[in-house]
Design an enzyme around this catalytic site. Sequence first.
Site, PDB file in Angstrom:
ATOM      1  CD  GLU A  36      -2.489   1.714   0.153  1.00 28.68           C
ATOM      2  OE1 GLU A  36      -2.277   2.859  -0.299  1.00 28.68           O
ATOM      3  OE2 GLU A  36      -3.279   0.906  -0.383  1.00 28.68           O
ATOM      4  NE  ARG A  37       0.260   5.716  -4.509  1.00 29.19           N
ATOM      5  CZ  ARG A  37      -0.176   6.344  -5.602  1.00 29.19           C
ATOM      6  NH1 ARG A  37       0.678   7.003  -6.355  1.00 29.19           N
ATOM      7  NH2 ARG A  37      -1.437   6.294  -5.946  1.00 29.19           N
ATOM      8  CE1 TYR A  38      -1.135   8.578  -1.041  1.00 30.61           C
ATOM      9  CE2 TYR A  38      -2.498   6.844  -1.996  1.00 30.61           C
ATOM     10  CZ  TYR A  38      -1.839   8.054  -2.112  1.00 30.61           C
ATOM     11  OH  TYR A  38      -1.879   8.736  -3.297  1.00 30.61           O
ATOM     12  CG  ASP A  39      -0.633   7.077   6.683  1.00 30.19           C
ATOM     13  OD1 ASP A  39      -1.628   7.095   5.928  1.00 30.19           O
ATOM     14  OD2 ASP A  39      -0.417   7.948   7.539  1.00 30.19           O
ATOM     15  CG  LEU A  41      -4.594  -1.548   5.545  1.00 27.40           C
ATOM     16  CD1 LEU A  41      -5.050  -2.902   6.082  1.00 27.40           C
ATOM     17  CD2 LEU A  41      -3.574  -1.753   4.441  1.00 27.40           C
ATOM     18  N   GLY A  42      -7.448   0.710   2.893  1.00 23.40           N
ATOM     19  CA  GLY A  42      -8.788   1.131   2.496  1.00 23.40           C
ATOM     20  C   GLY A  42      -8.870   1.843   1.172  1.00 23.40           C
ATOM     21  CB  ALA A 270     -16.778  15.672 -10.625  1.00 20.05           C
ATOM     22  CG  HIS A 445     -48.784  -2.077   4.448  1.00 23.09           C
ATOM     23  ND1 HIS A 445     -48.703  -1.209   3.384  1.00 23.09           N
ATOM     24  CD2 HIS A 445     -49.725  -1.565   5.294  1.00 23.09           C
ATOM     25  CE1 HIS A 445     -49.562  -0.224   3.564  1.00 23.09           C
ATOM     26  NE2 HIS A 445     -50.197  -0.421   4.720  1.00 23.09           N
TER      27      HIS A 445
END
Length: 473
Positions: A36-39, A41-42, A270, A445
Amino acid sequence: MNKKIYTQVVVIGSGPAGYSAAFRCADLGLDTVLIERYDKLGGVCLNVGCIPSKTLLHIAKVIKEAKELHKTGVSFNKPDIDIKKIKNWKQHIVNKLTDGLSSMRKKRKIRIFQGHAIFETDKSLCVTNTEDKFTIFFDNAIIATGSKPIKIPSIPHDDIRIWDSTDALSLKKIPNNFLIIGSGIIGLEMATIYSALGSKVDIIDRFNHFLPVIDEDISSIYKKSINQQFNLMLNTHIDKVEVKKDALIVDMIHENIPKKNILYDAVLVAIGRTPNIDSLGLDRIGLKINNFGFIQVNNQLKTNIPHIYAIGDVAGTPMLAHKGVHEGHIAAEVISGKNHYFEPKVIPSIAYTDPEIAWVGLSEKEAKQENINYEVAIFPWNASGRAIASNCSIGKTKLIFNKQNNKIIGGSIVGSNAGELIGEVGLAIEMGCDAEDIALTIHAHPTLSESIGLSAEVFQGTVTDVLNFKLNK
């Protein structure tokens, strides 16, 4: 010092696709390494995508509902928006989930290395960070590096007021005047959030429709309901964005008519996402990329190099977390020796707007394009007791049936919590249900979900909650 690591499976990327693949590999007894590149997970989803956006959308929904309660005899003062507290709450939610992932990784004894991965050969890759360098030798690799926002070359993205979705979800500020370029799911959700928090929002799209896969009768309900939230302008494109100290000055063309010198405090781009594969060294090992820029895979998620797999956003559309999770499971199971395939009949999509829009299977226009002999069955929410009682009667449930065998082939829902309802439609399609199966399933219902059963009753000609137009047929 270059450390050497040996493993059966290496997974590159820890987003929903990546961590699901790694966890499934470990559960199947495979020695697994996660990069993982960042510190944390996720991936994008948990850290700067799905989860923080849903946290903010929940806040936006509560603000809107509180405002609308005055007609019932309950009134609130104008909300006090504390951005710092909202940011802290959002981060608390993110941390809770990422910490849970970290705990599950440790319990599964999956080794993790932080850094950037690049293939050296088809059996090894190099991982580097600011302190270390590793060479990982593997039997199998799973690429799950996700996607990144597409930029518009003519727009000065180096200005801090030009945002992508990550910037928007970081809540840098609440701009007084906010322009969103792109009316896809991300653009519409950000418009929902920022309009609730106090921004005057314009959202533009160069095409004459938004969410092009949905039918016009579904989109028209949504368009009517957002008039007081934000300004949606279709057939509109950017001509120029000029950066000034006090504002961004935008020239645009709306339905072939120039609109010049419009001032905005921030602009969100976006217009979509693109696979995050440029820096993996795929050309070194001859991994094939298809004409759309995705890694080419078969129905077992194998690339042209059979022991290297690709899942999630890098493996093609739809670029959705839940699709990537299932692909991750299949890839892990194939590596473990199971003869499994990724062959879903349908994959649901949801715009978590207000009201929500959800769809699965074929739309009516797709059924027309495929020359299917179909019939539409609609139950309007203004005939739903639960919808009326909950002040969310603007909506409809629409099912598409094949007239040759009465089987359901698609469905769309616009209305409150549509995303929570669409799963039943997806299951019905996967199970090959016909209209009678759904109509004879007793739904509780009053609920919003009974609109699915009632739509099937409309098709069957047995409905009593709305006028039955099949009585004389």
